[in-house]
Design a protein around this motif. Structure first.
Motif: not given
Length: 551
Positions: A215-217, A219, A246, A249-250, A253
């Motif tokens: 999940t994004p969180d 990661l 991946q 983007e992380t 973010s």
């Protein structure tokens, strides 16, 4: 904008430039404005309010630069069960460590471990699905090899991944099988793509898939955990050598929400080469914190897992030869394309057979379009032949080995490949031909621990207490420069980081002792006390010990 002025003094200051040592450093905001005598530094900031920072006899150096470290994979492996040697010495130990967690599993749960090395196990073999079935047959179990180039899963997970006797080997990888041709739980190199088929990043035969779906969180948590490891070791900049959508983007973010402190140079995996060219990208896009550095190619597998492409082959594996990820012609075509676009390239090549493919591709690229000072790199460059060293020098190729790999794995490599294994990471040969000396970790394959890497490079000692390849020892100065100014050159950032001099960014590490003032065997025990990035303290050992994260 209010700019803060600081002076660091009262200890040893190693500059890693021609000054070598200075008495003090003056900083304005994020930049070094003077390095020299304390009096001259005070004059440089006169008329301003200044914070004076007394080093109290400790040693300040440029922040360490790791030109080959997988930040999110490092974070990931710190959240998995530790299966590294000497904590784990047998397959029974692996089963025991993993079994401690089986009662915590709920629906959708998975048991994951990282860091086993078959050559350091009592059985001297890879675990199998049968071994991992001893942990549980009701949930998936996955263990990743210390190299990141292979995984072993239990039968439950094999079924979930859709791997059976009818599944063919992918290009650039192998599915381990028993004597009847039935998959035995082992997945090598590009066969790791099976983990990402349903969700995640599929990379084909462009490398081992280390990009586990999440999940994004979660990661973001991997960035946080990986960064904490780096900052505690004094690492202020890394080149992440395997970036996909991946990671990009992380990282973006984590930067937006203020989590990212380090500088990251991203090497995009060759999967993305055509897309990047279509968009007009080349090396150098970005800023001082997050930028595109290079394109990452894989030529072969891993020396540790027995899949690197070696002319001599292996005595401890049924696959005596290893393999290439791409045919030599396919590799050369991709490489020339990246070179012409203006990309620096970094290619994973461990065996002499794979190193030759890179040498041939660099030669062809420069023939088609001469580019000065592009600094194409060979990552690891584990076992080149003596003759290939001349080619590296002539073509100005930069090898980027990892001294800790010699420390951790050299004894197993020598057993597997024979006497020429003592030339693993042959820094002595590089020195003979004035090839740049660069150090890195390949974290999490080895911890992001520059001090331990420096010790390993200077001594050529192994974890078992022996010396492998004494002729490849380098000096302390060469080793320290290899993790600072020479590492900065390997990523084309020597104009802003890598040494303590005027005009560069104020990235520092403060060590408890001057490395030149301790016995060689004490080198590896020197603690990192503080880490500074852009003139701001981002890590302090005392505050971490008190449970307070330094702001």
């Amino acid at each position: 904008m209010h700019e803060e002025f600081k002076i660091f003094y009262g200890g040893t200051i190693l500059t890693m430039d021609e000054k070598e040592k200075v008495e003090a450093v003056a900083v304005r905001g994020d930049q070094i404005i003077f390095a020299g005598s304390l009096k001259a530094c005070e004059e440089a900031v006169s008329g301003h309010e200044v914070e004076k920072i007394d080093l109290e006899g400790r040693c300040l150096m440029p922040g360490f630069i790791d030109p080959h470290a997988h930040l999110m994979m490092l974070g990931m492996c710190h959240t998995w069960i530790d299966l590294s040697y000497p904590k784990v010495k047998s397959i029974d130990d692996i089963v025991m460590e993993l079994s401690k967690f089986k009662d915590t599993l709920k629906d959708g749960g998975i048991i994951r471990g990282f860091g086993f090395d078959q050559r350091n196990l009592a059985e001297k073999r890879y675990p199998t699905a049968d071994d991992l079935d001893r942990v549980t047959t009701d949930f998936p179990v996955q263990i990743m090899h210390v190299s990141g180039h292979s995984n072993v899963v239990n039968h439950y997970f094999l079924k979930q991944l859709g791997v059976d006797e009818h599944t063919g080997d992918p290009e650039g990888g192998v599915i381990g099988r028993d004597e009847n041709g039935v998959p035995n739980g082992q997945l090598y190199d590009s066969a790791n793509d099976f983990f990402a088929k349903n969700a995640g990043v599929v990379i084909g035969n462009n490398g081992p898939n280390i990009h586990m779906p999440d999940t994004p969180d979660n990661l973001l948590t991997l960035v946080k955990v990986g960064q904490e490891q780096c900052l505690a070791a004094g690492v202020t900049t890394i080149n992440d050598p395997q970036v996909t959508k991946q990671e990009l983007e992380t990282f973006e973010s984590s930067r937006k929400n203020g989590l990212l402190k380090m500088r990251i140079i991203m090497s995009f995996l060759s999967t993305y080469l055509d897309k990047l060219i279509d968009l007009g990208f080349r090396s150098g896009f970005g800023d001082d914190q997050l930028s595109i550095g290079s394109i990452k190619f894989y030529a072969d597998g891993s020396l540790n897992s027995g899949t690197a492409y070696l002319s001599s082959g292996y005595s401890d594996s049924k696959r005596t030869q290893g393999y290439l990820y791409h045919s030599p012609d396919e590799f050369k075509e991709m490489f020339v394309k990246a070179h012409k676009q203006g990309f620096q390239t970094i290619t994973h090549a461990q065996g002499d057979g794979a190193i030759q493919v890179v040498i041939d591709s660099v030669r062809e690229s420069q023939k088609q379009l001469l580019r000065e000072d592009i600094r194409h790199r060979i990552e690891h460059c584990g076992l080149p032949s003596k003759e290939q060293i001349n080619d590296l020098a002539d073509l100005k190729i930069w090898p980027v080995p990892q001294p800790q790999h010699v420390y951790q794995f050299a004894e197993g490599v020598v057993r597997a490949v024979g006497d020429h294994g003592i030339n693993y990471s042959p820094y002595g040969w590089f020195k003979e031909k004035n090839i740049p000396i660069v150090l890195s970790s390949d974290a999490p394959v080895a911890p992001p621990n520059p001090i331990l890497a420096v010790y390993a490079a200077v001594t050529r000692n192994t974890l078992q207490g022996n010396v492998i390849g004494a002729e490849h020892r380098i000096s302390l100065t060469e080793a320290l420069k290899g993790y600072t100014i020479e590492a900065a050159k390997a990523i084309h950032k020597e104009n802003i980081i890598g040494s303590v001099e005027e005009g560069k960014l104020a990235d520092f590490v403060v060590l408890e002792k001057d490395p030149y003032e301790v016995e060689i065997n004490e080198l590896k025990n020197i603690d990192v006390c503080e880490t500074w990035i852009s003139g701001e303290k981002v890590y302090a050992k005392e505050e971490m010990q008190e449970g307070v994260v330094s702001k």
